[in-house]
Scaffold this active site. Structure first.
Site, PDB file in Angstrom:
ATOM      1  N   GLY A 121       0.611  -1.707   0.047  1.00 26.49           N
ATOM      2  CA  GLY A 121      -0.022  -0.036   0.346  1.00 26.49           C
ATOM      3  C   GLY A 121       0.772   1.668  -0.019  1.00 26.49           C
TER       4      GLY A 121
ATOM      5  N   CYS B  13       5.301  -6.261   1.054  1.00 26.26           N
ATOM      6  CA  CYS B  13       5.350  -5.187   1.305  1.00 26.26           C
ATOM      7  C   CYS B  13       4.638  -3.923   2.693  1.00 26.26           C
ATOM      8  CB  CYS B  13       5.275  -4.271  -0.123  1.00 26.26           C
ATOM      9  SG  CYS B  13       6.485  -2.632  -0.436  1.00 26.26           S
ATOM     10  N   TYR B  14       4.253  -2.936   2.587  1.00 27.28           N
ATOM     11  CA  TYR B  14       3.983  -2.612   3.952  1.00 27.28           C
ATOM     12  C   TYR B  14       3.489  -3.320   4.455  1.00 27.28           C
ATOM     13  CZ  TYR B  14       0.112   0.431   6.205  1.00 27.28           C
ATOM     14  OH  TYR B  14      -0.465   0.731   7.348  1.00 27.28           O
TER      15      TYR B  14
ATOM     16  N   HIS C 147       8.005  -7.917  -4.322  1.00 27.26           N
ATOM     17  CA  HIS C 147       6.198  -7.875  -4.227  1.00 27.26           C
ATOM     18  C   HIS C 147       6.722  -9.554  -5.486  1.00 27.26           C
ATOM     19  CE1 HIS C 147       4.489  -4.465  -3.542  1.00 27.26           C
ATOM     20  NE2 HIS C 147       5.514  -3.705  -3.565  1.00 27.26           N
TER      21      HIS C 147
ATOM     22  N   GLU D 169       4.502 -10.840  -6.640  1.00 28.42           N
ATOM     23  CA  GLU D 169       3.151 -11.263  -7.695  1.00 28.42           C
ATOM     24  C   GLU D 169       3.041 -10.340  -8.815  1.00 28.42           C
ATOM     25  OE1 GLU D 169       3.545  -8.878  -4.745  1.00 28.42           O
ATOM     26  OE2 GLU D 169       2.160  -7.573  -5.564  1.00 28.42           O
TER      27      GLU D 169
ATOM     28  N   ASP E  97     -20.129  -8.803 -20.333  1.00 29.08           N
ATOM     29  CA  ASP E  97     -20.769  -8.796 -18.989  1.00 29.08           C
ATOM     30  C   ASP E  97     -22.005  -8.569 -18.321  1.00 29.08           C
ATOM     31  OD1 ASP E  97     -17.973  -7.711 -18.893  1.00 29.08           O
ATOM     32  OD2 ASP E  97     -18.119  -5.383 -18.385  1.00 29.08           O
TER      33      ASP E  97
ATOM     34  N   LYS F 293     -11.675  -9.724 -16.575  1.00 32.48           N
ATOM     35  CA  LYS F 293     -12.844  -9.174 -17.648  1.00 32.48           C
ATOM     36  C   LYS F 293     -12.912 -10.581 -18.409  1.00 32.48           C
ATOM     37  CE  LYS F 293     -15.076  -7.384 -20.865  1.00 32.48           C
ATOM     38  NZ  LYS F 293     -16.523  -6.444 -20.909  1.00 32.48           N
TER      39      LYS F 293
END
Ligand code: XMP
Length: 513
Positions: free
Chosen positions: A55, A82-83, A169, A171, A227, A369
Site C-alpha cells: 500500500g 511490502c506494507y 512483490h 505477484e 458482461d 474480464k
C-alpha cells in the site's frame, strides 16, 4: 463458501488485484476484501490463508491503515507483502524505520534461511522492490529469511505461527520466482487444493443468488456486450423465469446485434426477454445534433427513460442485476479512506429515477474480464458473443461524426460488418482490443466507371490495448487493409474512400468522438 480460499486484505497497492489474479491462476479462489475487515468476520468465512497487500501509506504515519490485530491470533497462515510485512512487524512488537535509500525496481535478495516459503529455490533471487520503509527490528520469535545490501529483512517468518512477510512483490512478473513463492504459501503453508474453476464458481454463485432472491423477481438490462450477457446467463441458471431481461434497441447497434440477442437469450436460453424497439425515439432526439457530448447525454438519458418505463410497467421487480466487474469495484474503493470510503457499486444504475429502488445483484464483482469470458463459455454462450470486442454505450452515434441519421447508421453498420468479417480471419485476432469503422463528416471525389462520385469517407480504426486506457494502433496486414477497403467501397453504397487511422492513445483516443 468453502475454506479453500485466500483472503487478501487490500491496503491500496496498485498490485492488489494482481495478487488475487496470481492466486486464481493456481486454481485457488481468492478475494480482495477491505483492510479493516474484523477478525470475527474472517473467522466466520474461514479462509485457508490471509494476505496483507502492499500500500502507499507508511506505518510510521499517524492514521496509517491497520488490520484488526486479532487476525494474528486466528491461527490462519498470513503473508504480508511490502506494507503488509511492515505493518505485521509493527503490530507484533517489532519496529519499522524509513529506509536509508528508497528501493524501487529490480533487486537481488540472498535467501539466508531456505524456510518453507523459499524451499528448493535458488539462494540468489531477482525480485521487484517498491518501498521506502523497512523492518528495523523483528518481532519476537521472527527470523529474517532473506536480505539485500540495503535491507536486512527482505523476508521474515515465524514458522511456528505460520506468519510470514516479504519486503518485495512476488505477484509482479519482475519477480521471476514470485509465483513459486506464492505457491509455497498456498499449498505448503495454507494446505490449499488447486480445485477452483469456473464450474465451481457457477455452482457457488447459483446457490448464493437463490438464497438472496428467494421468490423475488430480477430485472436485467442486456446491452449486447459480454458482461450483461454473462450476468443474465448466470442468474437465469439460478432462478430461470424469475429473471426478466430488457434489451433496448436504440438503433445505434452493430449489424445484427439485436437479432443475435433475441436468438441467444430469447430462443436458445428461453429467457423472459423483452426487446424494446426504440430506434425511432433515439434517432428522433439525435436529429440535428453534432456535438459528441450532447449525443452521449441524449443517449444516456433516453436509455434510462426507456428502461425505467419497462421496470415500472412490470411493477413487481425487487432486484436489478448488473455486470459490475472486479476492476470497477476496486478502482473506486479507497482503502485509505477508512470504512466510510464509498464503493462505486451503483455507478451503472446512476440516473434511475428515485421511485425505482432496487437491490443490486452483481455476481461478477469478483471476476476479471477474461474470467468473465471463461464463465460465459462455461455457461454455454456463443463464442461470437463471449469474445466480442468492447462497444461504447452510445454505440454508432460516436462513430458517426456529425449528424446521426438512419442512412448514416446504415452506412457505418455495413462498413463495420466488413471490418469485422475481415479482421476475424487474422490469426492474431485475439490481440486486437477493438477494430471498427468510423463514418467521417466529409465527402470526397471519386470515379466509378466513367462517372464522377462525391461520397463518404470511412476510417478504419484498429487498436491493441490492455485496458482501453492507453492504446497503440494495430498493425493490420496490408492485404487485410486492401480487402477491407475494396469490400467497403464496392459493397457499401455511399462510400468511395477508406483511410486507416495510425494514431496511438494518447494523444488520440480510441473512439473518434
Ligand atoms: P476512448 O475513446 O476514450 O475509449 O479512448 C476508451 C474505451 O472506452 C470506450 N468508450 C465508451 N464506452 N461509453 C462507453 O460505455 C462511452 O461513452 C464511451 N466512449 C468510449 C471505447 O470504445 C474504448 O473501448
Amino acid at each position: 463458501m468453502s475454506t479453500n480460499w485466500i483472503a487478501i486484505l487490500d491496503f491500496g497497492s496498485q498490485y492488489s488485484q494482481l495478487i488475487a489474479r496470481r492466486i486464481r491462476e493456481q486454481h485457488v479462489y481468492s478475494e480482495l476484501i477491505r483492510f479493516d475487515t474484523p477478525a470475527e468476520e474472517l473467522a466466520r468465512r474461514c479462509p485457508a490463508g490471509i494476505i496483507f497487500s502492499g500500500g502507499p501509506a507508511s506505518v510510521l504515519d499517524a492514521g496509517a491503515p491497520l488490520c484488526d490485530p486479532k487476525i494474528y491470533a486466528l491461527g490462519i497462515p498470513i503473508l504480508g507483502i511490502c506494507y503488509g510485512q511492515q505493518m505485521t512487524a509493527q503490530l507484533l512488537g517489532g519496529a519499522v524505520k524509513p529506509g536509508r535509500a528508497r528501493e524501487y525496481g529490480s533487486a537481488r535478495i540472498r535467501v539466508t534461511e531456505p524456510d518453507r516459503l523459499f524451499k528448493g529455490l535458488p539462494s540468489d533471487l531477482e525480485v521487484w522492490m517498491s518501498h521506502g520503509d523497512q523492518v528495523a527490528r523483528l518481532p519476537e520469535g521472527f527470523r529474517s529469511l532473506a536480505e539485500t545490501d540495503t535491507c536486512p529483512v527482505a523476508a521474515m517468518g515465524h514458522p511456528g505461527r505460520r506468519i510470514y512477510g516479504l519486503q518485495f512483490h512476488p505477484e509482479v512478473v519482475h519477480s521471476p520466482q514470485g509465483t513459486e513463492i506464492l505457491r509455497r504459501f498456498l499449498f505448503d503453508l495454507c494446505g490449499c487444493t488447486p480445485d477452483w474453476q469456473m464450474a465451481r464458481f457457477i455452482v457457488e454463485s447459483v446457490d448464493r443468488i437463490r438464497a438472496k432472491v428467494g421468490t423475488g423477481q430480477v430485472l436485467c438490462a442486456l446491452s449486447g456486450g459480454v458482461d450483461s450477457a454473462v450476468v443474465a446467463a448466470l442468474i437465469h441458471r439460478a432462478i430461470g423465469r424469475q429473471l426478466h431481461c430488457v434489451f433496448v434497441d436504440n438503433g445505434l447497434l452493430r449489424h445484427g446485434e439485436s437479432a443475435q440477442v433475441e436468438s441467444t437469450f430469447g430462443q436458445a436460453f428461453g429467457m423472459d426477454l423483452k426487446v424494446v424497439d426504440a430506434a425511432a425515439l433515439f434517432l428522433g432526439r439525435l436529429k440535428g445534433v453534432e456535438d459528441p457530448e450532447k449525443k452521449r447525454r441524449i443517449i444516456g438519458h433516453s436509455f434510462i427513460e426507456v428502461f425505467a418505463e419497462e421496470a415500472r410497467a412490470r411493477g413487481d421487480i425487487k432486484y436489478l442485476a448488473q455486470g459490475t466487474l472486479y476492476p470497477d469495484v476496486i478502482e473506486s474503493a479507497s482503502p485509505i479512506g477508512g470504512p466510510s470510503a464509498t464503493i462505486k457499486s451503483h455507478h451503472n444504475v446512476g440516473g434511475l429515477p428515485p421511485d425505482l429502488k432496487f437491490e443490486l445483484i452483481e455476481p461478477l464483482r469478483e471476476l476479471f474480464k477474461d474470467e468473465v469470458r471463461a464463465l460465459g463459455r462455461e455457461l454455454g454462450l456463443p463464442e461470437a458473443l463471449v469474445s466480442r470486442q468492447p462497444f461504447p454505450g452510445p454505440g454508432m452515434a460516436v462513430r458517426i461524426l456529425g449528424e446521426v441519421t438512419a442512412e448514416r447508421v446504415r452506412v457505418v453498420q455495413q462498413a463495420d460488418l466488413r471490418v469485422q468479417e475481415e479482421i476475424l480471419k487474422l490469426s492474431n485476432y485475439a490481440d486486437i482490443w477493438q477494430a471498427f469503422a468510423v463514418l467521417l463528416p466529409i465527402q470526397t471525389v471519386g470515379v466509378m466507371g466513367d462517372s464522377r462520385t462525391y461520397e463518404n469517407v470511412v476510417a478504419l480504426r484498429a487498436v491493441e490495448s490492455l485496458d482501453g486506457m492507453t492504446a497503440d494502433w494495430f498493425k493490420v496486414p496490408y492485404e487485410t487493409l486492401g480487402r477491407i477497403s475494396s469490400r467497403i467501397i464496392n459493397e457499401v453504397a455511399g462510400v468511395n474512400r477508406v483511410v486507416f487511422d495510425i494514431s496511438s492513445k494518447p494523444p488520440a483516443t480510441i473512439e473518434w468522438e
